[in-house]
Design an enzyme around this catalytic site. Sequence first.
Site, PDB file in Angstrom:
ATOM      1  N   CYS A 202     -45.190  13.647  -6.318  1.00 15.87           N
ATOM      2  CA  CYS A 202     -45.540  13.675  -4.891  1.00 15.87           C
ATOM      3  C   CYS A 202     -46.377  14.927  -4.547  1.00 15.87           C
ATOM      4  O   CYS A 202     -47.588  14.905  -4.698  1.00 15.87           O
ATOM      5  CB  CYS A 202     -44.279  13.568  -4.041  1.00 15.87           C
ATOM      6  SG  CYS A 202     -44.642  13.032  -2.374  1.00 15.87           S
TER       7      CYS A 202
ATOM      8  N   GLU B  26     -38.381   9.642  -9.816  1.00 16.87           N
ATOM      9  CA  GLU B  26     -37.032  10.118 -10.161  1.00 16.87           C
ATOM     10  C   GLU B  26     -35.936   9.336  -9.447  1.00 16.87           C
ATOM     11  O   GLU B  26     -34.820   9.242  -9.952  1.00 16.87           O
ATOM     12  CB  GLU B  26     -36.902  11.617  -9.870  1.00 16.87           C
ATOM     13  CG  GLU B  26     -36.981  12.042  -8.414  1.00 16.87           C
ATOM     14  CD  GLU B  26     -38.389  12.324  -7.908  1.00 16.87           C
ATOM     15  OE1 GLU B  26     -39.351  11.804  -8.513  1.00 16.87           O
ATOM     16  OE2 GLU B  26     -38.527  13.047  -6.897  1.00 16.87           O
TER      17      GLU B  26
ATOM     18  N   HIS C 122     -41.970   8.966  -5.787  1.00 14.77           N
ATOM     19  CA  HIS C 122     -40.891   9.714  -6.446  1.00 14.77           C
ATOM     20  C   HIS C 122     -40.207   8.842  -7.502  1.00 14.77           C
ATOM     21  O   HIS C 122     -39.177   8.219  -7.207  1.00 14.77           O
ATOM     22  CB  HIS C 122     -39.857  10.172  -5.411  1.00 14.77           C
ATOM     23  CG  HIS C 122     -40.343  11.250  -4.518  1.00 14.77           C
ATOM     24  ND1 HIS C 122     -40.297  12.577  -4.862  1.00 14.77           N
ATOM     25  CD2 HIS C 122     -40.920  11.198  -3.292  1.00 14.77           C
ATOM     26  CE1 HIS C 122     -40.801  13.307  -3.884  1.00 14.77           C
ATOM     27  NE2 HIS C 122     -41.189  12.491  -2.925  1.00 14.77           N
TER      28      HIS C 122
HETATM   29  N1  GLN Z   1     -45.506  17.651   1.771  1.00 15.98           N
HETATM   30  C1  GLN Z   1     -46.155  16.529   1.153  1.00 15.98           C
HETATM   31  C2  GLN Z   1     -46.331  15.379   2.135  1.00 15.98           C
HETATM   32  O1  GLN Z   1     -45.632  15.296   3.121  1.00 15.98           O
HETATM   33  C3  GLN Z   1     -45.412  16.068  -0.088  1.00 15.98           C
HETATM   34  C4  GLN Z   1     -44.050  15.537   0.203  1.00 15.98           C
HETATM   35  C5  GLN Z   1     -43.180  15.395  -1.022  1.00 15.98           C
HETATM   36  O2  GLN Z   1     -43.422  16.014  -2.055  1.00 15.98           O
HETATM   37  N2  GLN Z   1     -42.151  14.590  -0.935  1.00 15.98           N
HETATM   38  O3  GLN Z   1     -47.160  14.534   1.910  1.00 15.98           O
END
Ligand code: GLN
Length: 543
Positions: free
Chosen positions: A386, A521, A519
């Site tokens: 992400c 994970e 994600h």
């Molecule tokens: N801060 C980033 C966003 O909001 C990544 C978020 C995250 O890593 N879950 O897009």
Amino acid sequence: MTRYIFVAGGVMSGVGKGVATASIGKILQGKGFAVSALKIDPYVNVDAGTMNPLEHGEVFVTDDGTECDQDVGNYERFLNRDFGTVNYLTTGRVYQSVIARERNLEYKGKCVEVVPHIPLEVIDRIKRVGQKDKADFVLIEIGGTVGEYQNLLFLEAARMMKHTFPQQVLFVLVSYLPVPAIIGEMKTKPTQTAVRTLNATGIQPDIILARSEVLVDKPRKKKISVFCDVDEKDVISAPDVDFIYKIPLNFEKEGLGDRILEKFGIKKKSHDMAEWKALMRAIGRVKKTVKIAIVGKYFETGDFVLSDVYISVIEAIKHASWENRVKPEITWLSAEKYEKSPDAVQELKQYDGVIVPGGFGNRGVEGKIRAIEFCRKAKIPYLGLCFGLQLAVIEFARHVCGLKSAISTEFVSGKQNQKIDAVIDVMPDQQALLKEKRYGGTMRLGAYPCRVQKGTLAFRAYGKTMISERHRHRYELNNTYRALLEKKGMVMSGINPERDLVEIIELKNHPFFVGVQFHPEFKSRPLSPHPLFREFIKAAKKG
Ligand code: GLN
């Protein structure tokens, strides 16, 4: 008929109630029953999404986009099935629906009171879990510790349920038995006190899970039995383990599953956890290690280091490592030190693979970018989750595409008028939400489809073109820069077909350099490790 097993914690928090709950579920599932679970968190927040990870730990995300407690992740990993919004409850959620019903005149003019209306709403929600999942057993984990003010209404709901359906409700207390070094003996008194406190709420535990460093011996079991008014057979040892997936097998050694069935008057059933047992044996045989570094920022609280914040990442690394027959050695590296002393990044050479996990806000960003640049150039396997994708794109844009001012709009305040290249940008729908300060539950959340391009590393991992992965972010790769990034060698290997958003990036001429906007994970489980983590560890193992 659905049976309900309540799990509460005594003495202190952090003794593994969630894992104990998941493990009881696993045992019953192993005996052929349909099992579901509900995590109740006493906080007023409607969900975990608005909490700082340092306070709350990881925010776990389900397919349906619920931002919930990490224990729901434990349930999914142990029970190898998906959960959703019905499997998670908070004080905020309960009050929100009671108040909405009151406004709709659904209480038909009655005075709506904290008791019984709040516990009744809780009971409704508990029953809904059983109905939705057609469960033989619903496990209900009550967050917090017995004796605190916050979870009283949930304990009251449990008491009321037991009163109404005595044959269908069981109460488990997960308690902690300290072995103070200075005394050198396991002490039962805190547990006795916890049971007395629980008794004051009208609840008597049926089973006590005795969490401790070591097995609980016979004299201590006897003491707990006498003073807590439970059968000796109902005091179950729950010693510390080297990995949590052993716990269901330990519970079974103590006969917990049969004891539960006996109490409900259900005939004993044979137990089949062959696959699980085989995995435990395989893990036991692993000798070789891989060294994985996680470069993040939410680690330190005072003098202590928290790994809870990235629990799904850690578990996914373990699952994938076991599949690759290696043992992971995970190191936490704080990104901020690479900002203070850029040369410190050289330490990454010692690692077989580096992960930059999810994150929010400015702090540590330049350090993470430096770490990513180092991995790209030194050909260290890299997996960006992400935020880890977004920062990899910024790094590539700055150092390979020559866009010195490449940045994410997440890091620039609106007032700034210098020229920027917003290679990571907010979508118009998200921008509107931010303007109205509608932060809670409004990120791009939950499962979205992604088309994987053939001939890529991602395709090799997944072995198919259509996948579904879970998201939690507001910002996206800005398509205006896509052609330039591609021209300079970045491969866009996964695309969301509906909105044409880049979901996976990778680099050629590198042993493994992959960033994902989702994600992965959250979907890794011990019996089905995530394909991208599997390939990442495979590459790390070779290094
Ligand atoms: N801060 C980033 C966003 O909001 C990544 C978020 C995250 O890593 N879950 O897009």
